[in-house]
Write an enzyme that holds these catalytic residues in place. Sequence first.
Site, short mmCIF file in Angstrom:
data_model
loop_
_atom_site.label_atom_id
_atom_site.label_comp_id
_atom_site.label_asym_id
_atom_site.label_seq_id
_atom_site.Cartn_x
_atom_site.Cartn_y
_atom_site.Cartn_z
N ASN A 1 3.78 5.86 6.63
CA ASN A 1 4.52 6.59 5.62
C ASN A 1 6.00 6.24 5.66
O ASN A 1 6.50 5.55 4.79
CB ASN A 1 4.31 8.10 5.81
CG ASN A 1 4.85 8.91 4.65
OD1 ASN A 1 5.52 8.39 3.77
ND2 ASN A 1 4.56 10.18 4.63
N ASP A 2 6.68 6.70 6.73
CA ASP A 2 8.13 6.50 6.78
C ASP A 2 8.52 5.02 6.74
O ASP A 2 9.55 4.66 6.18
CB ASP A 2 8.69 7.16 8.04
CG ASP A 2 8.46 8.67 8.01
OD1 ASP A 2 8.44 9.24 6.91
OD2 ASP A 2 8.28 9.25 9.09
N VAL A 3 7.67 4.15 7.30
CA VAL A 3 8.05 2.74 7.39
C VAL A 3 7.93 2.01 6.05
O VAL A 3 8.30 0.85 5.94
CB VAL A 3 7.23 1.97 8.45
CG1 VAL A 3 7.47 2.56 9.82
CG2 VAL A 3 5.75 1.96 8.12
#
Lengths: 106, 461
Positions: free
Chosen positions: B387-389
Amino acid sequence: MSNELLNEVTFFVLSIFVGIEVISKVPTILHTPLMSGTNAIHGIIVVGAIVIAAGANSPVTIILGLVAVTLATTNVVGGFVVTDRMLEMFKGRQSPKPATPVTPTK
Amino acid sequence: MTTLIQIAYLVAAVLFILGLKQLSSPKGARNGNFIAAVGMVIALAATVPLLHFTTAGVIIIAIGVVIGAAVGAIGARMVKMTAIPQMVALFNGVGGGAAALVAVAELLRFGQHPSFTEAFPSVFSIVIGSVSFAGSMVAFAKLQELMTGTPITYPGQQIVNGILAALILGFVIAVLAVASIPFSFISLMVLALVLGVAFVLPIGGADMPVVISLLNAFTGLAVAASGFTLNNFALIVAGTLVGASGSLLTKLMSDAMGRSLANVLFGAFGQTRTGAAATAGIEGRSVRSGSAEDIGTLLAYSQRVIIVPGYGLAVAQAQHAARELAELLEKRGVEVSYAIHPVAGRMPGHMNVLLAEANVPYEQLKEMDEVNDEFKNADVALIVGANDVVNPSARNAPGSPIYGMPILNADQAKNIVFMKRSMRPGFAGIDNDLMYDPKTLMFFGDAKDSLTKLVAAVKAA
């Protein structure tokens, strides 16, 4: 400053430089195993724990010694084993050397 | 005889240095670990024969070694690969605790008026070792999801931490300058434990690897300090090596996330509000979701697919299912590769370990710099539990907590399939614009189940 303390400080300062220098080129994929490996190395505290436990002769020192030895041994054994497990995964998985193209002799 | 010990310690120190050197190169890493372990055995073997043991001493050492070795070996053998980060935290914490206890025992032995050179390293070891112990336990709890992974903040937090630090300083001075009595150094230990908890609470779960690395360096320093207390060269050298290399490693890790260490440690203060504002701004937008059949067909008729694995894949133990899907696609002539973000999973390098475990060919794993230009030529970016990456706000939303973090350019692929358990924001607690991208198809469910469904769908396509 006593001679012994001076020696100790010398070792301390030199170790700082060695510690920084020796891992300065670590690739990202080895960050986790390296952290785990250094974690095992500070398990050397088990030597200290055994030194204080050896002379235990009162209830307080017995408890301190027992807990310290247990914690330190967990650190050192767990640290080395878990690092080895991680690195086992990389076994034989180094990227193959690019095959040198066969240059046909003209 | 002491000469022999010193020589053995020198040999051990050399082996630790060589071990570290090898550990930081892919070729010899496993050897490096073994070399360091040999150093440890030599240091122990040299120490034990010269000690004067009381009967009680022999008994407690035997009990402690047996319990510790069993817990350490079994814990390290049984732990799932996905849970390795918290296991490292645990092993680090107990080391810090041991260093603090060694220092307490020495202070008791020194009596009420130790010299400065005896007392100073002891209190240092007590404070740093205790912070490391308590902080590591909180890190463990956060990663093991025994408690929430989101940063915990409350009003006046910095004031409370300030008071704690001041009290600790007060007791340090009391031990050094007034009298070294159990009341002072036990209070010191308790306060340092509380500080360790307070220090890690406001840090988010996604940043735990950096924190664990920092606490690892702390433990190293505490061990070195205990070495000064005991006049033991092996402890001083090994502890300092870890303190120094651990500090550098901590910096390298936060660099890999594109952030400063200060931002990682203290970033929670004042940033929760911007996060909330960002979430409010995108409410009400719609997402597209696809069926397994839709996505299976899309994948089967693609030419290039890039899989972006993340922690969700690790949690669901889906690395084998991912490899199966990739192999199936390759049989159909689809080119498949894996894009590995440096901090994918929960620790740098964690994802490589997991995929290697599933026998994914090493050549298919591509690092961020290598793969980022390939996304625009990819037909599908298949995001599995990451997600964040892949969150574009790291690139274009200066207010976002992850702004500036290098990300994978999954948004440049022609199609994006986003596999996720739910719409819940990722570990860092930030909403992801990529989910609302018109090119994106959401596919909800546990990563392993979803991949298995896709395998079936691709077979049918």
